[in-house]
Design a protein around this motif. Structure first.
Motif, PDB file in Angstrom:
ATOM      1  N   LYS A  41     -12.443   6.760   2.322  1.00  0.00           N
ATOM      2  CA  LYS A  41     -13.269   7.697   3.083  1.00  0.00           C
ATOM      3  C   LYS A  41     -12.412   8.658   3.896  1.00  0.00           C
ATOM      4  O   LYS A  41     -12.822   9.803   4.147  1.00  0.00           O
ATOM      5  CB  LYS A  41     -14.224   6.942   4.014  1.00  0.00           C
ATOM      6  CG  LYS A  41     -13.551   6.114   5.098  1.00  0.00           C
ATOM      7  CD  LYS A  41     -14.577   5.413   5.973  1.00  0.00           C
ATOM      8  CE  LYS A  41     -13.904   4.581   7.062  1.00  0.00           C
ATOM      9  NZ  LYS A  41     -14.902   3.881   7.918  1.00  0.00           N
ATOM     10  N   TYR A  42     -11.210   8.210   4.308  1.00  0.00           N
ATOM     11  CA  TYR A  42     -10.307   9.092   5.048  1.00  0.00           C
ATOM     12  C   TYR A  42      -9.483   9.962   4.095  1.00  0.00           C
ATOM     13  O   TYR A  42      -9.224  11.135   4.365  1.00  0.00           O
ATOM     14  CB  TYR A  42      -9.387   8.281   5.949  1.00  0.00           C
ATOM     15  CG  TYR A  42     -10.110   7.571   7.068  1.00  0.00           C
ATOM     16  CD1 TYR A  42     -11.047   8.232   7.852  1.00  0.00           C
ATOM     17  CD2 TYR A  42      -9.867   6.232   7.341  1.00  0.00           C
ATOM     18  CE1 TYR A  42     -11.713   7.587   8.876  1.00  0.00           C
ATOM     19  CE2 TYR A  42     -10.522   5.577   8.366  1.00  0.00           C
ATOM     20  CZ  TYR A  42     -11.446   6.255   9.129  1.00  0.00           C
ATOM     21  OH  TYR A  42     -12.102   5.615  10.142  1.00  0.00           O
ATOM     22  N   LEU A  77      -4.557   3.485   2.856  1.00  0.00           N
ATOM     23  CA  LEU A  77      -5.429   4.488   3.451  1.00  0.00           C
ATOM     24  C   LEU A  77      -6.826   4.348   2.852  1.00  0.00           C
ATOM     25  O   LEU A  77      -7.002   4.357   1.633  1.00  0.00           O
ATOM     26  CB  LEU A  77      -4.866   5.878   3.159  1.00  0.00           C
ATOM     27  CG  LEU A  77      -5.658   7.090   3.623  1.00  0.00           C
ATOM     28  CD1 LEU A  77      -5.837   7.062   5.135  1.00  0.00           C
ATOM     29  CD2 LEU A  77      -4.944   8.361   3.200  1.00  0.00           C
ATOM     30  N   GLU A  78      -7.808   4.180   3.723  1.00  0.00           N
ATOM     31  CA  GLU A  78      -9.168   4.022   3.235  1.00  0.00           C
ATOM     32  C   GLU A  78      -9.619   5.289   2.505  1.00  0.00           C
ATOM     33  O   GLU A  78      -9.319   6.410   2.918  1.00  0.00           O
ATOM     34  CB  GLU A  78     -10.116   3.710   4.392  1.00  0.00           C
ATOM     35  CG  GLU A  78      -9.857   2.364   5.044  1.00  0.00           C
ATOM     36  CD  GLU A  78     -10.870   2.065   6.136  1.00  0.00           C
ATOM     37  OE1 GLU A  78     -12.072   2.268   5.906  1.00  0.00           O
ATOM     38  OE2 GLU A  78     -10.455   1.646   7.225  1.00  0.00           O
ATOM     39  N   THR A  85      -7.931  17.720   8.657  1.00  0.00           N
ATOM     40  CA  THR A  85      -8.391  18.321   7.398  1.00  0.00           C
ATOM     41  C   THR A  85      -7.442  19.388   6.876  1.00  0.00           C
ATOM     42  O   THR A  85      -7.491  19.739   5.694  1.00  0.00           O
ATOM     43  CB  THR A  85      -9.792  18.928   7.585  1.00  0.00           C
ATOM     44  OG1 THR A  85      -9.752  19.857   8.680  1.00  0.00           O
ATOM     45  CG2 THR A  85     -10.812  17.841   7.887  1.00  0.00           C
ATOM     46  N   MET A 107     -11.125  13.021   3.029  1.00  0.00           N
ATOM     47  CA  MET A 107     -11.276  13.996   4.105  1.00  0.00           C
ATOM     48  C   MET A 107     -10.089  14.956   4.157  1.00  0.00           C
ATOM     49  O   MET A 107     -10.199  16.066   4.678  1.00  0.00           O
ATOM     50  CB  MET A 107     -11.416  13.284   5.462  1.00  0.00           C
ATOM     51  CG  MET A 107     -12.728  12.552   5.653  1.00  0.00           C
ATOM     52  SD  MET A 107     -12.755  11.581   7.182  1.00  0.00           S
ATOM     53  CE  MET A 107     -12.662  12.882   8.407  1.00  0.00           C
ATOM     54  N   PHE A 112      -8.633  11.373  11.912  1.00  0.00           N
ATOM     55  CA  PHE A 112      -8.739  12.052  10.621  1.00  0.00           C
ATOM     56  C   PHE A 112      -9.641  13.274  10.662  1.00  0.00           C
ATOM     57  O   PHE A 112      -9.466  14.201   9.870  1.00  0.00           O
ATOM     58  CB  PHE A 112      -9.220  11.066   9.559  1.00  0.00           C
ATOM     59  CG  PHE A 112      -8.153  10.115   9.119  1.00  0.00           C
ATOM     60  CD1 PHE A 112      -7.225  10.497   8.162  1.00  0.00           C
ATOM     61  CD2 PHE A 112      -8.049   8.846   9.672  1.00  0.00           C
ATOM     62  CE1 PHE A 112      -6.227   9.634   7.760  1.00  0.00           C
ATOM     63  CE2 PHE A 112      -7.057   7.976   9.280  1.00  0.00           C
ATOM     64  CZ  PHE A 112      -6.139   8.372   8.321  1.00  0.00           C
ATOM     65  N   SER A 113     -10.599  13.299  11.572  1.00  0.00           N
ATOM     66  CA  SER A 113     -11.475  14.463  11.655  1.00  0.00           C
ATOM     67  C   SER A 113     -10.718  15.719  12.055  1.00  0.00           C
ATOM     68  O   SER A 113     -11.187  16.833  11.819  1.00  0.00           O
ATOM     69  CB  SER A 113     -12.597  14.193  12.659  1.00  0.00           C
ATOM     70  OG  SER A 113     -12.068  13.949  13.956  1.00  0.00           O
ATOM     71  N   ASN A 141      -5.195  -0.513  10.328  1.00  0.00           N
ATOM     72  CA  ASN A 141      -5.873   0.639   9.763  1.00  0.00           C
ATOM     73  C   ASN A 141      -5.240   1.898  10.341  1.00  0.00           C
ATOM     74  O   ASN A 141      -4.949   1.957  11.545  1.00  0.00           O
ATOM     75  CB  ASN A 141      -7.368   0.623  10.085  1.00  0.00           C
ATOM     76  CG  ASN A 141      -8.080  -0.540   9.420  1.00  0.00           C
ATOM     77  OD1 ASN A 141      -8.267  -0.555   8.212  1.00  0.00           O
ATOM     78  ND2 ASN A 141      -8.476  -1.525  10.232  1.00  0.00           N
ATOM     79  N   ASP A 182      -6.564   4.592  11.057  1.00  0.00           N
ATOM     80  CA  ASP A 182      -7.378   5.263  12.067  1.00  0.00           C
ATOM     81  C   ASP A 182      -7.125   4.724  13.470  1.00  0.00           C
ATOM     82  O   ASP A 182      -7.674   5.241  14.447  1.00  0.00           O
ATOM     83  CB  ASP A 182      -8.868   5.192  11.721  1.00  0.00           C
ATOM     84  CG  ASP A 182      -9.379   3.763  11.616  1.00  0.00           C
ATOM     85  OD1 ASP A 182      -8.601   2.821  11.855  1.00  0.00           O
ATOM     86  OD2 ASP A 182     -10.575   3.599  11.294  1.00  0.00           O
TER      87      ASP A 182
END
Length: 702
Positions: free
Chosen positions: A320-321, A317-318, A304, A324, A300-301, A293, A295
């Protein structure tokens, strides 16, 4: 640099002497030349291996130079012999004034550092210390250097541990550790951090197993949750440290501007490059098999603001990411899935992403998966797809909905008359292809561009072996189209400005390009031996075509019919690159048409032409606007055009990889020539002839 100044000691007001090479054998270069240079701010003393005694060393009187801020002491690192005992005494006797701020010591083979760098530190104002190729077992007391901002340790085999004393960590801003072949660990594993560190560079440390504080960042204890490790770190470089397994997630702190990690022992990444500048944030990740993964290596936070993401050999890449990354404009994926987990994309959910540029290279994604992915990208303006074997067909959704009637080729232009039989054959072929298209909409191999991209997609690159590309006429905004190793049997979108065709089946005549009156650049490679250029006439005379490259279609310019060209006096073509020398010069009317516009002509990769006929010579002389002329890889060419000297605007002549060429034209070269390059011909006769022109041509490269 005052390295070679005789009796430099007489320049008593000298403030900068970056390199003074000691030479006792030559009068005027002894070390005592430095004795009275009391105004020095910077000095570098080299060849110190030639000084053997305390008496000689003290003659430099460094301790009396209270203005001296920067000092280099250098022993030749390549010298075959050394005297460690004498070198200890010499270095001890070269003690500088306490005001010294920058010190560099190279090649010293004594067993220890001088006492003036140890516990009783003399140079307490020291801000920068660089040690290269020293043999010390005893090192300076870094913790005593209260003002130290920068530390460099390079090519030192005796360092096994690096002591991060808390006092040392307070002000240091840059640490560089490189070529420390026995460096294993940081001691102790501190509970404090480096609050002012801005640059950390660690390279070529084959035994180092852990970065400072990496375990605290990756696996923080409860008491570490609120600690910002390296809160001011801007640059991190870790290279060729094969035992380093644990890496911090990037970027774990907002201050980071540059990260480069490669050739480490991590099972997660081969290479990771991160950069943040005024032009944007970019990230490149080349994964190892152990990365499951993204992450695991990315935070990722903190991403942005990223605008460009390149992933290679990475897992998907998931979603949810991906959502973002709200600032992401460019996503490139090599040997990876298309970037987002296919099952998540297909599972539904209304989401959109503003990415504008997608490049997919060697992906195992199916056409259906990519179709689903693209349906969520309303702003996509550039799409490139390379070597994706699971994609067998490519089409536009709007076009597949409009296949109820045959499309008449747009080549029926008023400028060109097509044989009726040929037109019927073409219409029948297109109708058959469209019938096949209508029956393959649900094929997993079909990549179907969503209808909303008809007004946004500007650049499309398709390089997929064996793929069938269906009609693209619905792409109303497209300006750049590159097709390679695929089939295409349709008219080209009239909005094109840049068209590149390489090994494309279906391009049987250039008539299908006659409607591209806005086209400025055309490149054609290996598109059939029977391909001819007649259909280009409207582009040359009424269009905007300024750049043309044609290779791999022998006699492309041959058999040109001069009748349609009567009354046409000029074109806009400025640059022409081709391997069809004979075909071009056998069309004198075409050369006349190009005479006022063509400024650059490249003959590249011709393996047939040996010399020019009289008629070809005359046609060549019509290209009176030429300023640049290339002969590149014409391996059988024995003679250049005899009338080359009549091209009075020619400024540059390059002759590369033409081994059969023995001499320049008998008539000489034009007086306008400013550059002649023959350095890759490997021909001594030609080289000698060009050497005799030295002084008559401003730039000659042999």
């Amino acid at each position: 640099m005052c390295k070679g100044i005789y009796n430099v000691g007489k320049l008593k007001l000298l403030q900068e002497l970056r390199a003074f090479a000691v030479n006792k054998e030559n009068e005027g270069f002894e070390i005592n030349q430095l004795e009275h240079l009391t105004e020095l701010r910077e000095v570098g003393i080299y060849n110190l291996e030639k000084i053997h005694t305390k008496e000689e060393a003290v003659e430099a009187k460094l301790i009396q130079k209270d203005y001296l801020h920067k000092l280099t002491l250098d022993w030749d690192s390549e010298r075959p012999n050394s005297e460690p005992g004498a070198e200890v005494v010499v270095l001890e006797s070269l003690q500088p004034h306490r005001n010294l701020q920058e010190l560099r010591i190279t090649g010293h083979r004594g067993p220890s550092c001088p006492t003036w760098l140890r516990d009783n530190l003399v140079v307490q104002a020291l801000q920068s210390l660089s040690l290269f190729s020293v043999s010390w077992d005893i090192f300076p007391s870094f913790g005593k250097m209260w003002n130290l901002r920068e530390l460099v340790l390079s090519n030192i085999s005796t360092i096994k541990e690096f002591d991060l004393e808390q006092s040392f960590c307070k002000l240091v801003r840059k640490i560089t550790l490189t070529g420390l072949e026995n460096f294993e660990k940081w001691v102790p594993q501190p509970t404090h951090f480096l609050p002012h560190l801005q640059v950390l560079i660690i390279t070529d440390c084959p035994k180092l197993s852990e970065l400072p504080f990496s375990s605290h960042i990756v696996y923080p204890l409860k008491q570490d949750w609120n600690i910002d490790w390296f809160p001011k770190l801007q640059k991190l470089k870790i290279e060729n440290c094969p035992e380093v397994l644990l890496l911090p997630p990037i970027p774990w702190t907002q201050s980071l501007c540059s990260v480069k990690i490669s050739d480490v022992g991590s099972k997660l990444v081969k290479k990771l490059v991160y950069s943040k500048s005024s032009s944007g944030v970019e990230l490149e990740v080349n994964a190892q098999d152990g990365l499951h993964n993204l992450d695991q290596v990315l935070l990722f936070s903190q991403l942005t603001e990223i605008q460009e993401l390149k992933i290679k050999n990475c897992p998907p890449l998931e979603l949810k990411y991906f959502i973002m990354l709200t600032s992401l404009k460019k996503l490139w994926a090599w040997s990876s899935n298309h970037g987002v987990v296919a099952s998540e994309v297909q599972s539904g959910g209304e989401w959109q992403h503003p990415v504008e540029d997608i490049k997919i290279w060697v992906s195992d994604s199916s056409g259906k998966e990519l179709t689903q992915f693209l349906s969520h990208l309303p702003k996509l303006s550039k799409l490139q797809v390379y070597r994706c074997e699971n994609i067998t067909q490519f089409a536009v959704g709007v076009d597949l909905q409009q296949t109820t009637s045959p499309v008449v080729s747009s080549s029926t232009s008023s400028d060109v008359t097509i044989d009726e039989t040929q037109a019927k054959d073409e219409q029948q072929e297109i109708a058959e292809v469209e019938k096949e298209e209508a029956n393959t909409v649900d094929d997993d191999g079909l990549l179907l561009l969503p209808a909303h991209l008809s007004n946004s997609l500007q650049t499309l690159v398709i390089k997929i072996g064996g793929a069938v590309v269906h009609s693209l006429s619905a792409l109303q905004a497209i300006t750049t189209l590159w097709l390679e190793d695929c089939s295409f049997y349709h008219p080209f979108p009239p909005t094109l400005l840049d068209l590149q065709l390489s090994s494309v089946k279906g391009v049987q005549t250039m008539e299908s390009l006659s409607n591209l009156t806005s086209l400025t650049r055309l490149e054609i490679y290996r598109c059939g031996e029977d391909l001819r250029c007649e259909g280009l006439l409207p582009l040359l005379t009424r269009g905007q075509l300024s750049n043309l490259k044609v290779k791999g279609s022998p006699n492309f310019f041959g058999g040109w019919d001069p009748n349609p060209m009567r009354g046409m006096t000029e074109s806009k073509l400025q640059n022409l690159e081709t391997d069809d020398i004979e075909g071009l010069l056998d069309a004198p009317v075409l050369c006349s048409l190009l005479s006022s516009s063509l400024t650059s002509l490249d003959f590249i990769g011709n393996h047939e032409t040996t010399r020019f006929t009289k008629e070809q010579e005359e046609a060549f002389q019509r290209l009176t606007s030429l300023q640049e002329l290339w002969f590149w890889g014409c391996d059988k060419l024995e003679h250049l055009p005899a009338g080359l000297n009549k091209l009075t605007n020619l400024k540059r002549l390059w002759i590369w990889w033409c081994p059969a060429l023995r001499s320049l034209p008998n008539g000489g070269l034009p007086s306008s020539l400013r550059e002649l390059d023959v350095n890759r011909c490997d021909n001594e006769e030609l080289t000698k002839q060009c050497r005799r022109l030295m002084g008559t041509i401003p730039k000659i490269i042999l």
